[in-house]
Design a protein around this motif. Sequence first.
Motif, PDB file in Angstrom:
ATOM      1  N   TYR A  71      -1.493  -4.641  -7.084  1.00 21.48           N
ATOM      2  CA  TYR A  71      -2.704  -4.228  -6.677  1.00 21.48           C
ATOM      3  C   TYR A  71      -3.060  -4.770  -5.228  1.00 21.48           C
ATOM      4  CZ  TYR A  71      -7.789  -4.528  -6.607  1.00 21.48           C
ATOM      5  OH  TYR A  71      -9.013  -4.057  -5.972  1.00 21.48           O
ATOM      6  N   PHE A  72      -3.551  -4.008  -4.528  1.00 19.50           N
ATOM      7  CA  PHE A  72      -3.874  -4.454  -2.942  1.00 19.50           C
ATOM      8  C   PHE A  72      -5.515  -3.978  -2.740  1.00 19.50           C
ATOM      9  CE2 PHE A  72      -4.615  -3.268   1.385  1.00 19.50           C
ATOM     10  CZ  PHE A  72      -4.231  -4.375   2.150  1.00 19.50           C
ATOM     11  N   TYR A 110       0.885  -1.302   0.021  1.00 22.38           N
ATOM     12  CA  TYR A 110      -0.068   0.086   0.082  1.00 22.38           C
ATOM     13  C   TYR A 110       0.943   0.965   0.050  1.00 22.38           C
ATOM     14  CZ  TYR A 110      -3.973   2.960   1.184  1.00 22.38           C
ATOM     15  OH  TYR A 110      -4.907   3.829   1.078  1.00 22.38           O
ATOM     16  N   PRO A 111       0.792   1.973  -1.109  1.00 24.09           N
ATOM     17  CA  PRO A 111       1.801   3.244  -1.152  1.00 24.09           C
ATOM     18  C   PRO A 111       1.749   3.949  -0.096  1.00 24.09           C
ATOM     19  CG  PRO A 111      -0.094   3.454  -2.495  1.00 24.09           C
ATOM     20  CD  PRO A 111      -0.460   2.412  -1.909  1.00 24.09           C
ATOM     21  N   VAL A 112       0.728   4.178   0.820  1.00 20.54           N
ATOM     22  CA  VAL A 112       1.014   5.061   2.106  1.00 20.54           C
ATOM     23  C   VAL A 112       1.676   4.337   3.458  1.00 20.54           C
ATOM     24  CG1 VAL A 112      -0.120   6.911   3.499  1.00 20.54           C
ATOM     25  CG2 VAL A 112      -0.619   6.759   1.097  1.00 20.54           C
ATOM     26  N   SER A 113       2.697   4.514   3.914  1.00 17.75           N
ATOM     27  CA  SER A 113       3.032   3.745   4.658  1.00 17.75           C
ATOM     28  C   SER A 113       2.568   3.686   6.101  1.00 17.75           C
ATOM     29  CB  SER A 113       4.540   4.238   5.180  1.00 17.75           C
ATOM     30  OG  SER A 113       4.636   5.631   5.734  1.00 17.75           O
ATOM     31  N   THR A 114       1.528   4.769   6.335  1.00 13.76           N
ATOM     32  CA  THR A 114       0.860   4.885   7.611  1.00 13.76           C
ATOM     33  C   THR A 114      -0.293   5.818   7.577  1.00 13.76           C
ATOM     34  OG1 THR A 114       1.062   4.919  10.124  1.00 13.76           O
ATOM     35  CG2 THR A 114       2.135   6.711   8.867  1.00 13.76           C
ATOM     36  N   LEU A 115      -1.550   5.297   8.152  1.00 13.18           N
ATOM     37  CA  LEU A 115      -2.658   6.116   8.423  1.00 13.18           C
ATOM     38  C   LEU A 115      -3.229   5.848   9.957  1.00 13.18           C
ATOM     39  CD1 LEU A 115      -4.631   5.027   5.064  1.00 13.18           C
ATOM     40  CD2 LEU A 115      -3.315   7.176   5.610  1.00 13.18           C
ATOM     41  N   LYS A 168      -8.000  -8.897   5.982  1.00 14.87           N
ATOM     42  CA  LYS A 168      -8.507  -9.754   4.816  1.00 14.87           C
ATOM     43  C   LYS A 168      -8.308  -8.977   3.834  1.00 14.87           C
ATOM     44  CE  LYS A 168     -13.150 -11.775   3.941  1.00 14.87           C
ATOM     45  NZ  LYS A 168     -14.607 -11.901   4.364  1.00 14.87           N
ATOM     46  N   SER A 169      -7.328  -9.290   2.924  1.00 13.80           N
ATOM     47  CA  SER A 169      -7.029  -9.032   1.765  1.00 13.80           C
ATOM     48  C   SER A 169      -6.609  -9.627   0.451  1.00 13.80           C
ATOM     49  CB  SER A 169      -5.510  -8.309   2.245  1.00 13.80           C
ATOM     50  OG  SER A 169      -4.612  -8.836   2.422  1.00 13.80           O
ATOM     51  N   THR A 170      -6.261  -9.093  -0.730  1.00 16.64           N
ATOM     52  CA  THR A 170      -6.158  -9.892  -1.928  1.00 16.64           C
ATOM     53  C   THR A 170      -4.910  -9.052  -2.121  1.00 16.64           C
ATOM     54  OG1 THR A 170      -8.201 -10.823  -2.322  1.00 16.64           O
ATOM     55  CG2 THR A 170      -6.770 -10.416  -4.113  1.00 16.64           C
ATOM     56  N   VAL A 171      -3.757  -9.625  -2.751  1.00 19.51           N
ATOM     57  CA  VAL A 171      -2.525  -8.760  -3.328  1.00 19.51           C
ATOM     58  C   VAL A 171      -2.213  -9.508  -4.737  1.00 19.51           C
ATOM     59  CG1 VAL A 171      -0.256  -8.160  -3.221  1.00 19.51           C
ATOM     60  CG2 VAL A 171      -1.534  -8.385  -1.201  1.00 19.51           C
ATOM     61  N   PHE A 172      -2.163  -8.743  -5.857  1.00 21.03           N
ATOM     62  CA  PHE A 172      -1.762  -9.402  -6.961  1.00 21.03           C
ATOM     63  C   PHE A 172      -0.747  -8.258  -7.697  1.00 21.03           C
ATOM     64  CE2 PHE A 172      -2.395  -9.062 -11.710  1.00 21.03           C
ATOM     65  CZ  PHE A 172      -1.792 -10.388 -12.041  1.00 21.03           C
ATOM     66  N   SER A 218      -5.190  -0.098  -3.372  1.00 18.02           N
ATOM     67  CA  SER A 218      -4.480   0.446  -4.159  1.00 18.02           C
ATOM     68  C   SER A 218      -3.842  -0.171  -5.477  1.00 18.02           C
ATOM     69  CB  SER A 218      -3.266   0.898  -3.097  1.00 18.02           C
ATOM     70  OG  SER A 218      -2.553  -0.182  -2.992  1.00 18.02           O
ATOM     71  N   ALA A 219      -3.589   0.505  -6.048  1.00 22.63           N
ATOM     72  CA  ALA A 219      -2.826  -0.017  -7.563  1.00 22.63           C
ATOM     73  C   ALA A 219      -1.642   0.979  -7.764  1.00 22.63           C
ATOM     74  CB  ALA A 219      -3.662   0.055  -8.621  1.00 22.63           C
TER      75      ALA A 219
END
Length: 824
Positions: A353-354, A138-143, A330-334, A425-426
């Motif tokens: 892609y996340f 995910y391109p932002v390191s922290t939220l 709960k995620s999908t990464v490609f 994110s992509a």
Amino acid sequence: MKKAFLLSSISLAVLTLASQARAAAPQEASQDAATSQQAAAPSAQADAVQAEIQQVVVTGVASGGLRKIDSAFSITTANEEQLRQAAPSSTADILKLVPGVYAEATGGQSGANIEVRGFPSGSDSPFVSVQLMGNPIYPVSTLSFFEGSSAFRLDDTIERVEVLRGGPSTIFSNGQPGATMNFILKQGTDTPEGSIRFSTGTGELRRVDVFYGGKIADGWYGTIGGFYRNTNGVRDAGFPSDKGGQITGTLTRKLDGGEVTFYARQTNDKNAFYTGVPLISSNEGRTISEFPGFDPLTGTLMSGEMRRFTVEAGPGRTLNYDLGDGRGLKSTVFGIDFMQKIGDWNVSNKFNYFDGDLNTIAMFTGNNPLSMGAYKAGALSSYRNAVAGRTATTANATYLDGTPVADDQQVVQAGLWAVEKQLQSATDEIRVSREWIKDNTVTIGGYFANYSSDDVWFLGNSHLMTAVPNARLIDVRLDNGVIVSNQGKEGPVNYAPVASYDGSNTAVFIANEWKVNDRIRVDGGIRRERQKLDATVSNLATGDTDNNPLTVYNNGTSMPTGSNTALTRTDSANSFTIGGNFKLSRDASVFARANTGHTFVAFDDLRNAGTQANVNDRNFLPTPKIKQMEVGFKTATQLYSAYINYFHTEFDGISFQQLLADGTVLYSTSGSKGNGVEVELALRPVRDLTLTLTGDWQDSEYKDNPVTAGKKVQRQPKLQYRFTPSYRIPVGDNELKLYGTYTYIGERWADQANQQYLPSYKTFDLGAVFRLGEKIEFRVNGTNLSNELGLTEGNSRLTTGGTGPINARPLFGRTWEASVMYRF
């Protein structure tokens, strides 16, 4: 004097090692001969050293790969065996292997706080990016309620991890100026390989890991693997703390002059999140001891009685949540990793892609412990005259079953929070490289990211409970009819924003590598990046969810009004890096590097700013700027390895947010400066014995803000190190390896004002692995064997420190894990 002595000693060590390295191999040919002799030594230790000498890193490199020893930046690597030996409790806990980084991994699998070499941060991990195959997950390191390591789970599909600190990372990928963790997946080869591993341990751990990889057809290779786990955890809440698993697959196609790898990962993992527990602070916070009746090493306030809780979100709107869901994933990464040589050009493209739900259903401690009698007195003082004509004179406190609560019973207030967070994110990075003149390679690239976060928050929701492990909830009623606490609930939801955020980043960069001669290599690069953020945040009002003023626990509930505030912000910034490496010999070098970088404002900054006028105000919400310089020395021989570097950091315009127990957000801006030394040393005095020392010394303080100027940067120890001896014992065709680690973490301050003191602590870990031939492996690891009571976090919902009863987050107590693996 102490600082000067330390720096002088390190300088002397560097010069000594450098002179030895130059003397050992003044000629390339003689070094090659020595290397050949070493490689021929019939020792697993010698093989490991040769692997280290030839270790190629890809993170922070403009094109292809580069030997770690020849790289002009600070980078730590860990292979599969080193990761297992470290026995990390979570993804973030891997960073204990990395000098200059301090990871507070005591929250469990997710929600770590990670600090990097003097970079000022108050929570989460704003200066740590987590990558998979060279691209950010995910391109932002922290939220808020998200940090990068929460989106990643370790298993046996990982070949190695590379952790880059500073250096050229400001130019490539998402331009992280701090630390970049890049996980490299195993890929199929011509030789099929597989493994299955069963693990058990503290907390009734039950885990199985599987992996298989090999050739599918001509030019096609694949892998598949994953894990399933169930455990009650070190802090047993009465329900599983971690339950779930994941599956990962890769498919690689060899091309003429390149290859393309497709990878996918599906994760469904629930993880309880641990916050502070009651403790006793004395001696101005220098001494921490056990709170009566509460084991701080194994206890948690969470219990089955409060596991399933409700949130009164508005009139007639009640929501149900489960603490067992914790801070799960709960995620999908490609992703696609493409490399191809086309004519004189080398082309690389990395796509990721996340899509994931990273909800936080967890307990957050509030005020410090107090007696039941004191709580009742406070309730009487607040609501004595709440009902006209009826003055309250007594308060009645009972457990949920009606049993009275004694006045001397210690109680605490803790919020049961629910944060629903959907991230998507992509990202894509393309690079083209070419040797445009002899020994000069230019790289031109672009980075593109689109990402979003949809948030629904319910913070506050304070509950009254006993200050004991697996706490009981308490009801409180006054004799004038006021209900202070009902089913344990004694405070309303005090902050309930609903928000949707969208962001996009576009960057272009150019880098050049120049091989001046056989000894000198220089590289540099510049980057121009633009970010645009859009936010839609609900406006909030307060109200009574049941229109009954006597039920004070839900008066003043925060609720969306139905209207929203739209916020937008566009920023642009430049980054650059320049560095060089001078080879003292084939396997020894010195390097120097300088860079400038930045971090952009994030979604939460927009929400906290509140208005478009504040968002537009660059003084109120600046774009942080970072400058770094470092010089270092690297070498690896059969006798020793050494990676030593000095760093200097300068920060301007760093924003901080602190969320208090009552929902108030404190906002401040400041800068910082710091200096430090990082070391990774290994000594191999005799065959099969290795002595390793990693750690750092730093001195970092705030500047530019009169409230905090001169104070030490929060949460970061001035000194930390890990000493790890390991010894291999051959037993015929088998082997036994013993290893242990002594860790020292120095004193820190939990807050910017340096009022919450965190004492130093030390831990002892031990492990052993027995390999029966090449197929079977037995392993056992034990951590914190001395049951050290060390604190990683104070009470982040309070602004001051104190003595007496406090809430703070300590280390996990003594744990063990055993596994058996079969390779095929």
